[in-house]
Design an enzyme around this catalytic site. Sequence first.
Site, PDB file in Angstrom:
ATOM      1  CG  HIS A 101      44.549  38.514  39.297  1.00 43.34           C
ATOM      2  ND1 HIS A 101      45.242  39.016  38.216  1.00 43.34           N
ATOM      3  CD2 HIS A 101      43.265  38.913  39.157  1.00 43.34           C
ATOM      4  CE1 HIS A 101      44.395  39.699  37.453  1.00 43.34           C
ATOM      5  NE2 HIS A 101      43.190  39.666  38.005  1.00 43.34           N
ATOM      6  CD  GLU A 172      39.526  37.981  37.499  1.00 41.76           C
ATOM      7  OE1 GLU A 172      38.837  38.997  37.602  1.00 41.76           O
ATOM      8  OE2 GLU A 172      40.753  37.978  37.640  1.00 41.76           O
TER       9      GLU A 172
HETATM   10  O1  LIG Z   1      41.339  41.126  36.786  1.00 49.76           O
HETATM   11  C1  LIG Z   1      40.275  41.676  36.990  1.00 49.76           C
HETATM   12  C2  LIG Z   1      39.722  41.809  38.340  1.00 49.76           C
HETATM   13  O2  LIG Z   1      40.660  41.435  39.278  1.00 49.76           O
HETATM   14  C3  LIG Z   1      39.512  42.254  35.890  1.00 49.76           C
HETATM   15  O3  LIG Z   1      40.086  43.455  35.510  1.00 49.76           O
HETATM   16  P1  LIG Z   1      39.450  44.270  34.311  1.00 49.76           P
HETATM   17  O4  LIG Z   1      37.947  44.294  34.578  1.00 49.76           O
HETATM   18  O5  LIG Z   1      40.055  45.619  34.412  1.00 49.76           O
HETATM   19  O6  LIG Z   1      39.740  43.524  33.055  1.00 49.76           O
END
Ligand SMILES: O=C(CO)COP(=O)(O)O
Length: 255
Positions: A101, A172
Amino acid sequence: MAAPLLIGTSLKMYFGYQKTLDWCRQVTDIARQHPAVTQGHAALFIMPSFPTLSPVLEIVRDTDIRIGAQNLSDQPPGAWTGEVSAAMLAEMGCRCVEVGHAERRRHFHEDETLIAAKTAQAMANGLSPVLCVGEIEQGDPDVAASECIRQVESALTDVPQPRETDLIVAYEPHWAIGAPQPASKEHISAVCIKLQAWLDGHGGGRVIYGGSAGPGLLSRLEGSVQGMFLGRFVHDASAFEQILDEVMTLHDASR
Ligand SMILES: O=C(CO)COP(=O)(O)O
């Protein structure tokens, strides 16, 4: 039937112990009765903090909701104080685990060697990695897709072929995490379609999107992703229900 859309969330470190259990009970109750889940169009996963894994596994026991940890050790069991092994997570009943992450890369300086070792540990113990990849700065989607593919390839370095455990890749973009809104649908679709095509040619896996995702986004993405990795915008559990409604609408429209 098409594979179910993956709808997952990490609770990060937002909730306390009791709030986590209450939230998981609410989401489990929604999942038990929602046609998107009962008819197999959505598959859910939840990643709560380590101390809550055991009671959360109990809460979802009679459902197909997958529970995963937000982190794991890159090492097999042994003298690694404070770490949690993939073997223990699997033994408890976890079925997936988050790796790479953006917050762990940034705040805990996790590098690609460590991420590759964690990915290998997860897979060797039958846990599906939810492998998070993404570019740091906002820019061209083709450049972002190449960077994500490079990160996935790097994370799989130590994984024997053919892979025996499902891979979930969460796209992400770092700049879209914790933001007021997600990346644009054009950006998300362009990156996810390329990333999915690469995975299809390299042992499989499914691409989901995360980064300020919430109700409404799945519908806007028109089939270019295989699911969503949710954060803040499902802290009100009713948002989960709205997203499952979208899954149902998408399914009905595709018939
Ligand atoms: O990192 C995320 C999911 O692990 C996304 O978080 P947010 O949707 O709060 O930006």
